[in-house]
Design a protein around this motif. Structure first.
Motif, PDB file in Angstrom:
ATOM      1  N   GLY A  71      12.479  -2.059  24.624  1.00  0.00           N
ATOM      2  CA  GLY A  71      13.196  -1.865  23.369  1.00  0.00           C
ATOM      3  C   GLY A  71      14.495  -1.116  23.581  1.00  0.00           C
ATOM      4  N   ASP A  72      14.823  -0.279  22.643  1.00  0.00           N
ATOM      5  CA  ASP A  72      16.067   0.473  22.682  1.00  0.00           C
ATOM      6  C   ASP A  72      16.012   1.589  23.723  1.00  0.00           C
ATOM      7  OD1 ASP A  72      16.726  -1.056  20.473  1.00  0.00           O
ATOM      8  OD2 ASP A  72      16.165   0.495  19.051  1.00  0.00           O
ATOM      9  N   GLU A  73      17.158   1.842  24.329  1.00  0.00           N
ATOM     10  CA  GLU A  73      17.299   3.000  25.207  1.00  0.00           C
ATOM     11  C   GLU A  73      18.198   3.999  24.490  1.00  0.00           C
ATOM     12  OE1 GLU A  73      18.884   4.310  29.639  1.00  0.00           O
ATOM     13  OE2 GLU A  73      19.075   2.235  28.999  1.00  0.00           O
ATOM     14  N   THR A  74      17.736   5.230  24.358  1.00  0.00           N
ATOM     15  CA  THR A  74      18.497   6.267  23.664  1.00  0.00           C
ATOM     16  C   THR A  74      18.928   7.325  24.669  1.00  0.00           C
ATOM     17  OG1 THR A  74      17.170   5.927  21.682  1.00  0.00           O
ATOM     18  CG2 THR A  74      18.422   7.964  21.808  1.00  0.00           C
ATOM     19  N   VAL A  75      20.229   7.652  24.641  1.00  0.00           N
ATOM     20  CA  VAL A  75      20.770   8.694  25.515  1.00  0.00           C
ATOM     21  C   VAL A  75      21.514   9.688  24.635  1.00  0.00           C
ATOM     22  CG1 VAL A  75      22.313   9.223  27.431  1.00  0.00           C
ATOM     23  CG2 VAL A  75      21.013   7.077  27.430  1.00  0.00           C
ATOM     24  N   GLY A 107      19.210   6.830  13.356  1.00  0.00           N
ATOM     25  CA  GLY A 107      19.008   5.756  12.392  1.00  0.00           C
ATOM     26  C   GLY A 107      17.683   5.053  12.632  1.00  0.00           C
ATOM     27  N   SER A 108      17.168   4.407  11.603  1.00  0.00           N
ATOM     28  CA  SER A 108      15.894   3.703  11.729  1.00  0.00           C
ATOM     29  C   SER A 108      16.127   2.199  11.682  1.00  0.00           C
ATOM     30  CB  SER A 108      14.945   4.130  10.611  1.00  0.00           C
ATOM     31  OG  SER A 108      15.537   3.847   9.364  1.00  0.00           O
ATOM     32  N   ARG A 109      15.074   1.440  11.942  1.00  0.00           N
ATOM     33  CA  ARG A 109      15.147  -0.022  11.872  1.00  0.00           C
ATOM     34  C   ARG A 109      14.833  -0.481  10.466  1.00  0.00           C
ATOM     35  NH1 ARG A 109      16.602  -2.830  15.959  1.00  0.00           N
ATOM     36  NH2 ARG A 109      16.151  -1.732  17.845  1.00  0.00           N
ATOM     37  N   LEU A 158      20.058   1.027  11.871  1.00  0.00           N
ATOM     38  CA  LEU A 158      21.010   1.722  11.009  1.00  0.00           C
ATOM     39  C   LEU A 158      21.695   2.858  11.764  1.00  0.00           C
ATOM     40  CD1 LEU A 158      18.868   1.886   7.766  1.00  0.00           C
ATOM     41  CD2 LEU A 158      20.706   0.286   8.293  1.00  0.00           C
ATOM     42  N   ASP A 159      22.939   3.132  11.386  1.00  0.00           N
ATOM     43  CA  ASP A 159      23.691   4.216  12.014  1.00  0.00           C
ATOM     44  C   ASP A 159      23.024   5.556  11.755  1.00  0.00           C
ATOM     45  OD1 ASP A 159      25.564   2.423  12.920  1.00  0.00           O
ATOM     46  OD2 ASP A 159      27.019   2.848  11.348  1.00  0.00           O
ATOM     47  N   ALA A 172      21.040   9.021   3.081  1.00  0.00           N
ATOM     48  CA  ALA A 172      20.352   7.836   2.560  1.00  0.00           C
ATOM     49  C   ALA A 172      21.090   6.602   3.050  1.00  0.00           C
ATOM     50  CB  ALA A 172      20.334   7.856   1.034  1.00  0.00           C
ATOM     51  N   ASN A 173      20.319   5.583   3.397  1.00  0.00           N
ATOM     52  CA  ASN A 173      20.913   4.316   3.820  1.00  0.00           C
ATOM     53  C   ASN A 173      20.701   3.284   2.726  1.00  0.00           C
ATOM     54  OD1 ASN A 173      21.711   4.968   6.597  1.00  0.00           O
ATOM     55  ND2 ASN A 173      19.529   5.335   6.853  1.00  0.00           N
TER      56      ASN A 173
END
Length: 172
Positions: free
Chosen positions: A44-48, A115-117, A129-130, A161-162
């Motif tokens: 999945g996503d890689e977060t740094v 941010g969430s999916r 989401l940002d 809020a998104n």
């Protein structure tokens, strides 16, 4: 002052979801649906996240002091719909010590919130989401005795809020 580095790798397992029927509190749905999921996982996503931070306390005398600090965040999510942002977030606090054992304080802190999916019921399904900036206001008191300590605080947390758009006809 300091620096930090954090990285994480997520794993995804694709699922198949579908809306089946409608119901409410007074009338249960008569339809049954068993979820179907793939057992295969994919990267999945890689977060740094890398940061440089600094804070300092200034003593004004007679028990009064102030803390001020800043954190530079370099935050990146590497994926097909990822993002890269680098805000500077502040931390402020005003403190009063009426005695050596008691501290009264008020503080304001900003923090980066990932941010969430987006859920599958929306036009931008699965989009990442940002990130948003959350804000925390806090007032409190701390007491430090020889064999015990106590803290009490009240705080307010403001989270971003998104906004997203539902697919026409998918929501009641």
């Amino acid at each position: 002052a300091g620096v930090s580095h954090q990285s994480g790798l997520g794993w995804d397992r694709p699922n198949v979801y579908s809306n089946v029927g409608k119901g409410n509190l007074y009338q249960r749905s008569t339809l049954r649906h068993d979820a179907v999921a793939s057992r295969a996982t994919t990267r999945g996503d890689e977060t740094v996240q890398q940061a440089v931070f600094f804070s300092d306390t200034v003593d004004f005398g007679r028990g009064w002091s102030a803390l001020a600090g800043w954190r530079y965040n370099d935050f990146q999510v590497k994926s097909s719909s990822g993002y890269h942002t680098y805000p500077v977030t502040p931390t402020y606090a005003l403190m009063f010590k009426p005695s050596d054992a008691v501290t009264l304080y008020a503080s304001y802190i900003e923090s980066l919130e990932a941010g969430s999916r987006v859920g599958i019921d929306y036009v931008n399904a699965n989009e990442l989401l940002d990130p948003t900036i959350s804000k925390q206001y806090e007032i409190g008191a701390k007491i430090e005795a020889v064999r015990w300590s106590a803290n009490v605080a009240a705080f307010r947390l403001e989270r971003g809020a998104n906004i997203d758009q539902p697919i026409a006809g998918s929501l009641p």
